[in-house]
Scaffold this motif. Structure first.
Motif, PDB file in Angstrom:
ATOM      1  N   PRO A 450     -22.095 -44.115 -88.658  1.00 31.80           N
ATOM      2  CA  PRO A 450     -22.322 -44.593 -90.025  1.00 31.80           C
ATOM      3  C   PRO A 450     -23.369 -45.696 -90.061  1.00 31.80           C
ATOM      4  O   PRO A 450     -23.750 -46.246 -89.017  1.00 31.80           O
ATOM      5  CB  PRO A 450     -20.943 -45.109 -90.445  1.00 31.80           C
ATOM      6  CG  PRO A 450     -20.267 -45.466 -89.169  1.00 31.80           C
ATOM      7  CD  PRO A 450     -20.780 -44.506 -88.141  1.00 31.80           C
ATOM      8  N   PRO A 451     -23.844 -46.059 -91.246  1.00 30.92           N
ATOM      9  CA  PRO A 451     -24.831 -47.137 -91.351  1.00 30.92           C
ATOM     10  C   PRO A 451     -24.311 -48.448 -90.746  1.00 30.92           C
ATOM     11  O   PRO A 451     -23.104 -48.702 -90.721  1.00 30.92           O
ATOM     12  CB  PRO A 451     -25.035 -47.268 -92.859  1.00 30.92           C
ATOM     13  CG  PRO A 451     -24.689 -45.924 -93.404  1.00 30.92           C
ATOM     14  CD  PRO A 451     -23.590 -45.406 -92.541  1.00 30.92           C
ATOM     15  N   THR A 454     -20.936 -50.854 -91.482  1.00 33.35           N
ATOM     16  CA  THR A 454     -19.885 -50.130 -92.199  1.00 33.35           C
ATOM     17  C   THR A 454     -18.517 -50.553 -91.686  1.00 33.35           C
ATOM     18  O   THR A 454     -18.284 -50.639 -90.474  1.00 33.35           O
ATOM     19  CB  THR A 454     -20.061 -48.614 -92.030  1.00 33.35           C
ATOM     20  OG1 THR A 454     -21.301 -48.228 -92.626  1.00 33.35           O
ATOM     21  CG2 THR A 454     -18.926 -47.858 -92.684  1.00 33.35           C
ATOM     22  N   PHE A 461     -13.964 -46.001 -96.151  1.00 32.27           N
ATOM     23  CA  PHE A 461     -15.009 -46.828 -95.549  1.00 32.27           C
ATOM     24  C   PHE A 461     -15.637 -47.717 -96.617  1.00 32.27           C
ATOM     25  O   PHE A 461     -15.688 -47.346 -97.801  1.00 32.27           O
ATOM     26  CB  PHE A 461     -16.110 -45.956 -94.928  1.00 32.27           C
ATOM     27  CG  PHE A 461     -15.636 -45.048 -93.831  1.00 32.27           C
ATOM     28  CD1 PHE A 461     -15.690 -45.442 -92.507  1.00 32.27           C
ATOM     29  CD2 PHE A 461     -15.148 -43.780 -94.126  1.00 32.27           C
ATOM     30  CE1 PHE A 461     -15.260 -44.603 -91.494  1.00 32.27           C
ATOM     31  CE2 PHE A 461     -14.718 -42.924 -93.121  1.00 32.27           C
ATOM     32  CZ  PHE A 461     -14.775 -43.336 -91.801  1.00 32.27           C
ATOM     33  N   VAL A 463     -19.304 -49.255 -97.100  1.00 32.59           N
ATOM     34  CA  VAL A 463     -20.683 -49.233 -96.618  1.00 32.59           C
ATOM     35  C   VAL A 463     -21.443 -50.313 -97.384  1.00 32.59           C
ATOM     36  O   VAL A 463     -21.624 -50.219 -98.602  1.00 32.59           O
ATOM     37  CB  VAL A 463     -21.327 -47.851 -96.848  1.00 32.59           C
ATOM     38  CG1 VAL A 463     -22.755 -47.835 -96.289  1.00 32.59           C
ATOM     39  CG2 VAL A 463     -20.493 -46.759 -96.198  1.00 32.59           C
ATOM     40  N   HIS A 464     -21.921 -51.325 -96.683  1.00 29.40           N
ATOM     41  CA  HIS A 464     -22.526 -52.466 -97.364  1.00 29.40           C
ATOM     42  C   HIS A 464     -23.897 -52.128 -97.950  1.00 29.40           C
ATOM     43  O   HIS A 464     -24.202 -52.510 -99.082  1.00 29.40           O
ATOM     44  CB  HIS A 464     -22.630 -53.650 -96.408  1.00 29.40           C
ATOM     45  CG  HIS A 464     -21.296 -54.215 -96.038  1.00 29.40           C
ATOM     46  ND1 HIS A 464     -20.505 -54.906 -96.935  1.00 29.40           N
ATOM     47  CD2 HIS A 464     -20.586 -54.161 -94.873  1.00 29.40           C
ATOM     48  CE1 HIS A 464     -19.375 -55.272 -96.338  1.00 29.40           C
ATOM     49  NE2 HIS A 464     -19.397 -54.838 -95.089  1.00 29.40           N
ATOM     50  N   ALA A 466     -27.080 -48.898 -98.054  1.00 29.14           N
ATOM     51  CA  ALA A 466     -27.652 -47.619 -97.649  1.00 29.14           C
ATOM     52  C   ALA A 466     -28.672 -47.202 -98.700  1.00 29.14           C
ATOM     53  O   ALA A 466     -28.507 -47.484 -99.887  1.00 29.14           O
ATOM     54  CB  ALA A 466     -26.578 -46.551 -97.505  1.00 29.14           C
ATOM     55  N   LEU A 472     -20.426 -39.669 -92.240  1.00 30.99           N
ATOM     56  CA  LEU A 472     -19.322 -40.504 -91.772  1.00 30.99           C
ATOM     57  C   LEU A 472     -18.458 -39.707 -90.800  1.00 30.99           C
ATOM     58  O   LEU A 472     -18.324 -38.485 -90.933  1.00 30.99           O
ATOM     59  CB  LEU A 472     -18.479 -40.982 -92.953  1.00 30.99           C
ATOM     60  CG  LEU A 472     -19.167 -41.963 -93.904  1.00 30.99           C
ATOM     61  CD1 LEU A 472     -18.306 -42.183 -95.146  1.00 30.99           C
ATOM     62  CD2 LEU A 472     -19.434 -43.289 -93.201  1.00 30.99           C
TER      63      LEU A 472
END
Length: 558
Positions: A450-451, A454, A461, A463-464, A466, A472
């Protein structure tokens, strides 16, 4: 021996048999859950691992985590969308209540299910025989190999053992509903059917067909009709589970779609494997005991009484139907009724013989309490279990390991390929070949990364940041949702079965989580409306129940 039986009396005999039952049930708590191996512990890893993940969900405030992110070695699974949760809820409550790990709590709960079956069988039988004779029948039933060896040890069929403890309550509810007027008995019958559906679907499916036959034998067509009505109400009451289970079935990898070999499990269809030989042998033992008990239990009943509505006819109908369904003689019915074929194993019908044998033992004991062979039979059935376990542990391949110390068993389940069920793989993952890992194979694809930054949440999740589509490390399922402060973000399945977040704009603090599906909303609404209706029926019955006239007061003189 006959003199000993007379000295013991029925209460003494019941006490001896009950001690044997408790001793066998205690073995589950003492030895724990067996490791999967030859003729032992087939579903133990799945039970322990699923209940462990369920407890994790509870710890984070999710009371019904239908999607388990930790299943399938951390890639997720649709376990409680299609698998009934009630028995696992109880095991998780026992585990958390005692403050122990699942490798202790699950076997302990298995022993409790076996003791509960004795209680429920006794509650049913005491309607027809004295309490002590009812306890004799209930204890003997718990000592039968199908109940004492096949389900708790060879198969470790946790949910099916729990459902078996409900079957006597179903027979009790069927009788009361058949005897009742108007709505009397129907709410209780609906609740039992709903509990069966929420515990084990194969047992419930068989009970939905065999229950009306029992009611037909007990009270004729009126009993049959009321049992069908109670079953329909039970299905509506359990809609919170059943609607998502069947509505999302084609989004998973269900066994009935991929296991066409149910016919191989029919007695008389093909040559048995050692596994089937043990199961069929336990069934044939019950059939033999049932046939041998017919004269002692029902021999004094006139032929007209056997043909008339009542318990004798109901037992004969259930005995014949359960035996017939497990054999190749019923093959056309299984082909014509896919809801039966979906139970996978026709020999599961043998489980409905257990209460029949219990009733015949109780009736025979009530008629003649000094039968000398009951105690030796109970001892033989009891010793069969430790003898089998000893043989599996000390004979054969020295590499077989069947029991490990508490504290290590949960670790084994976490890493064992049978710790998750291939039946609960999402459709996309199954199509991509992920079912191979459930045969002990390697993962077919590398897990996506994942980015950066994360965070993995309890049910998703965070994800801060993207700005482009990403994947994922969880399997795709229609329940997944994604959104940030700007609104929802679309998701899709990749050819490998992963979740792909189709980002078409920069996102910040994107939450990807399991949401409530339309099927769940519909199911909850149906269950709530049915529950309100049943409660209304109960309130009306209490409100309009005729009150007895008070007894006349007596004067001081009289």
């Amino acid at each position: 021996m006959a003199a000993l039986m007379r000295a013991l009396g029925v209460r003494g005999l019941a006490s001896v048999l009950l001690v044997l039952v408790v001793a066998l049930a205690a073995l589950s708590a003492l030895l724990g859950a067996p490791i999967y191996g030859s003729l032992l512990g087939h579903d133990a890893d799945f039970a322990i691992m699923s209940i462990h993940l369920l407890g994790d969900g509870w710890a984070h405030g999710t009371l019904w985590p239908r999607w388990l992110m930790g299943a399938n070695h951390g890639l997720g699974g649709a376990t409680y969308y299609t698998y009934p949760p009630l028995s696992h809820w109880v095991a998780a409550a026992v585990t958390r209540g005692l403050g122990v790990a699942e490798d202790v709590g699950v076997p302990l709960t298995m022993g409790l299910w076996r003791l509960l079956a004795v209680l429920t069988t006794w509650l049913w039988l005491r309607r027809h025989v004295p309490p002590a004779a009812a306890l004799v029948g209930a204890a003997i039933a718990a000592l039968l190999p199908y109940a004492s060896l096949i389900n708790p040890w060879i198969r470790f069929a946790f949910a099916e053992t729990a459902a078996a403890s409900l079957l006597p309550l179903l027979l009790l509810a069927l009788e009361r509903a058949a005897e009742g007027r108007r709505t009397e008995g129907l709410p209780a019958l609906a609740c039992i059917y709903a509990a069966l559906a929420m515990t084990n679907l194969p047992t419930c499916a068989l009970a939905a067909h065999l229950g009306p036959l029992y009611a037909l034998g007990y009270a004729g067509w009126r009993g049959f009709g009321r049992s069908v009505l109670g079953g329909i109400l039970g299905a509506l009451l359990a809609a919170a589970f059943l609607v998502p289970a069947f509505g999302l079935l084609r989004e998973t990898n269900p066994a009935d779609f991929h296991n066409p070999w149910w016919k191989e499990n029919m007695l008389g269809y093909s040559a048995p494997s050692p596994y089937l030989l043990v199961i069929w042998g336990s069934g044939l033992l019950m059939v033999g005991l049932g046939l041998g008990l017919l004269r002692p239990a029902l021999g004094g009943t006139p032929r007209a009484g056997l043909l008339a509505p009542g318990l004798p006819r109901a037992l004969l109908v259930l005995f014949a139907a359960s035996t017939w369904l497990a054999t190749v003689l019923a093959y056309p019915v299984w082909v014509a009724m896919p809801q039966l074929a979906a139970t996978e194993h026709p020999w599961r019908a043998l489980g409905h013989l257990v209460p029949v044998v219990a009733a015949l033992f109780a009736l025979a004991t009530a008629r003649r309490p000094d039968r000398w062979w009951v105690v030796p039979l109970g001892l033989a059935l009891t010793l069969m279990v430790p003898a089998f376990l000893f043989a599996r542990m000390h004979l054969g391949n020295p590499g077989w390991v069947h029991f490990v110390p508490f504290g290590e068993r949960l670790t084994v389940a976490e890493h064992h390929y049978r710790g998750s069920s291939w039946e609960h793989l999402p459709k996309a993952a199954a199509a991509a070949g992920w079912a191979t890992i459930h045969g002990g194979g390697a993962e077919p694809y590398a897990r996506p990364v994942p980015p950066e930054g994360t965070e993995r949440l309890t049910d998703g999740f965070l994800v801060h940041r993207a700005a482009a589509p990403f994947r994922l490390p969880q399997f795709y399922f229609p329940a997944w949702r994604a959104h940030d402060a700007m609104g929802p973000v679309p998701l899709r399945a990749t050819p490998e079965g992963w979740i792909e977040v189709a980002v078409d704009r920069p996102v910040t603090d994107l939450v990807v989580e399991i949401g409530i599906t339309p099927q769940e909303r519909i199911g909850y609404a149906i269950s709530l409306l049915t529950l309100m209706g049943l409660l209304g029926v109960l309130v009306q019955r209490v409100r309009w129940r005729p009150q007895e006239a008070p007894a006349p007061l007596r004067s001081a003189k009289g």
